[in-house]
Scaffold this active site. Structure first.
Site, PDB file in Angstrom:
ATOM      1  N   GLU A 165      -3.893   4.271   5.707  1.00  0.00           N
ATOM      2  CA  GLU A 165      -3.478   2.977   6.264  1.00  0.00           C
ATOM      3  C   GLU A 165      -3.019   3.042   7.719  1.00  0.00           C
ATOM      4  OE1 GLU A 165      -0.685   1.031   3.675  1.00  0.00           O
ATOM      5  OE2 GLU A 165      -2.084   0.978   2.014  1.00  0.00           O
TER       6      GLU A 165
ATOM      7  N   GLU B 223      -5.817   3.061  -3.432  1.00  0.00           N
ATOM      8  CA  GLU B 223      -4.517   2.580  -3.921  1.00  0.00           C
ATOM      9  C   GLU B 223      -4.667   1.156  -4.433  1.00  0.00           C
ATOM     10  OE1 GLU B 223      -1.091   2.748  -1.283  1.00  0.00           O
ATOM     11  OE2 GLU B 223      -1.680   4.750  -0.615  1.00  0.00           O
TER      12      GLU B 223
HETATM   13  C1  FCB Z   1       0.987   1.248   0.567  1.00  0.00           C
HETATM   14  C2  FCB Z   1       1.377   2.655   0.981  1.00  0.00           C
HETATM   15  C3  FCB Z   1       2.046   3.437  -0.115  1.00  0.00           C
HETATM   16  C4  FCB Z   1       3.026   2.582  -0.874  1.00  0.00           C
HETATM   17  C5  FCB Z   1       2.361   1.315  -1.356  1.00  0.00           C
HETATM   18  C6  FCB Z   1       3.252   0.435  -2.195  1.00  0.00           C
HETATM   19  O1  FCB Z   1       0.871   0.439   1.699  1.00  0.00           O
HETATM   20  O2  FCB Z   1       0.225   3.369   1.380  1.00  0.00           O
HETATM   21  O3  FCB Z   1       2.651   4.572   0.443  1.00  0.00           O
HETATM   22  O4  FCB Z   1       4.119   2.319  -0.087  1.00  0.00           O
HETATM   23  O5  FCB Z   1       1.913   0.594  -0.239  1.00  0.00           O
END
Ligand code: FCB
Length: 457
Positions: free
Chosen positions: A177, A363
């Site tokens: 990210e 994620e």
């Molecule tokens: C994302 C991050 C991760 C965590 C989630 C909830 O943006 O990559 O580390 O904080 O959110």
């Protein structure tokens, strides 16, 4: 399965392709603790957490889930869930305590070597990420991501990790990210290193993207069969109203949120419309930088959490937009909109506009309050439903032809949620931070049942 058949109400593993990667994701600073162990250097998050008022509960990742000492138990948990892949991150300050060589810290590297072996012994494929926000503080002291020196330091670090782990690790993710590293860290200041400026953020962002390209080259040079990619946080953007002004605002917001990353990574350079809005804040881009950023990769990682609603806000910032909330929509405890269809829409768009060879959902997850029942079990039905609904969306995207090859639930464990400290839980496993006891939640039990091979698989 024929595309015209209705999707099953609850997803079943048997409905997904063979070889699909089923994982959970974590990151070093959020779970490891052990910040002084085995010669680890200071990171920008250690420093950021010291300043008062930065972290909601005044905490830090100094102990977190103590995963540095409990990793075997945690890998057993991962195996118990039936995962065939696990995404974790490597703490750069463990490998190079002051950011650069000449010599790497052998004890720090050994930890990740043991972790990789431990995963392979349990039949789980390791998916390391090189940078999940924990820059060595020593590099920050020399300018951090605003400085080009950090780009070269990152390439050296990537080469070193590739050399040591490349015989056992196939899939490396360079950055997690970059939007968050650049803009939360250097524009809003809500994340480490806590800076606030458009030029600083845009320059840091450029160097992060450049370092991705340099790391891909380094990994390929050092680790023969290495496959490389990057994990982006992407968001479908919606207009707040039907007005033309809001429709145009969506374009501008999308230009920074999504296209500012996807366009250069896929060889198109920075989006001209967005570049123009930034005026004198645009980054310094040297000859050859854009070609380096566009290094061909093997996969695109997408972190999907929520869509955004955008309204025109003249004069607000260089983009003249603001993110607004629709009170009527479903949200998690972090206030993030729940919208599985947004994932389908996003993946359609990425496939149509950029055609990556492979996509992994690196994620996806949700924050809810856990209810600890009198018998000690953890009822988190909302998280279970969130997971089910997003897996149905994943299934739908595959049916629509998106080359989606894996899903990593965020997260294996409750952990240190950055500026929110320990006030936000995302785990499929509950962590009692006073005792470090791990308890699989209802959502984790569901994921385990879902992943259990059946005679039909
Ligand atoms: C994302 C991050 C991760 C965590 C989630 C909830 O943006 O990559 O580390 O904080 O959110």
């Amino acid at each position: 399965m024929a595309t015209t058949q209705p999707l099953p109400a609850a997803p079943r593993r048997a409905d997904f392709p063979d070889g699909f990667r089923w994982g959970c994701a974590t990151s070093a600073y959020q779970i490891e603790g052990g910040v002084d162990a085995d010669g680890r250097g200071e990171s920008i998050w250690d420093r950021f957490c010291l300043a008062s008022g930065r972290i909601r509960d005044g905490s830090s990742g100094a102990i977190a889930c103590d995963h540095y000492h409990r990793w075997r138990e945690d890998l057993d948990l991962a195996r118990g869930l039936g995962l065939n892949a696990y995404r974790f991150s490597i703490a750069w300050p463990r490998v190079f305590p002051s950011g650069r060589g000449p010599a790497a810290n052998a004890a720090g590297l050994d930890f990740y070597s043991r972790l990789v072996d431990g995963l392979l012994e349990r039949g789980i494929e390791p998916w390391p990420t090189l940078y999940h926000w924990d820059l060595p503080q020593a590099l920050q002291d020399r300018g951090g991501w605003h400085s080009r020196e950090t780009v070269e330091a990152f390439a050296d670090y990537a080469a070193c990790v590739g050399r040591v782990l490349g015989d056992r690790v196939r899939n490396f993710t360079t950055h997690n990210e970059p939007w968050c590293s650049a803009f939360l860290g250097h524009r809003e200041g809500s994340h480490a290193p806590g800076l606030q400026g458009w030029q600083t953020a845009l320059q840091a962002c450029h160097h992060i993207l450049l370092s991705h390209g340099r790391a891909v080259e380094a990994l390929r040079a050092e680790a023969g069969g290495a496959r490389a990619g990057i994990a982006l946080s992407l968001h479908p953007c919606r207009p707040a109203t039907d007005s033309v002004a809001d429709a145009l605002a969506v374009e501008r917001h999308d230009g920074l949120r999504n296209r500012w990353f996807l366009d250069p990574l896929f060889g198109r350079g920075y989006p001209a419309d967005t570049w123009q809005r930034f005026g004198c804040n645009v980054p310094i881009v040297l000859e050859g930088d854009l070609a380096t950023i566009a290094a061909s990769t093997d996969f695109l990682g997408i972190n999907y959490y929520f869509p955004e609603r955008i309204a025109a806000a003249p004069g607000e910032d260089p983009l003249g937009v603001k993110v607004v909330e629709d009170a009527a929509v479903e949200r998690t405890a972090t206030g993030w909109e729940v919208e599985p269809d947004g994932l389908v829409e996003l993946l359609d768009r990425v496939r149509r506009d950029y055609a990556p060879a492979e996509i992994y959902l690196t994620e996806n997850g949700s924050c809810y309050e856990d209810t600890v029942e009198p018998d000690g079990s953890i009822a988190d039905g909302e998280r279970r439903r969130y997971l089910q609904r997003h897996l149905s969306a994943v299934r739908e995207s595959i049916v629509r032809g998106v080359p989606l090859k894996g899903y990593f639930a965020w997260s294996l464990l409750d952990n240190f949620e950055w500026a929110e400290g320990y006030t936000r839980r995302f785990g499929l496993t509950h962590v009692d931070f006073a005792t470090q006891q791990r308890t699989l939640k209802e959502s984790g039990h569901w994921y385990r049942e879902f992943l259990r091979p059946t005679t039909h698989d």
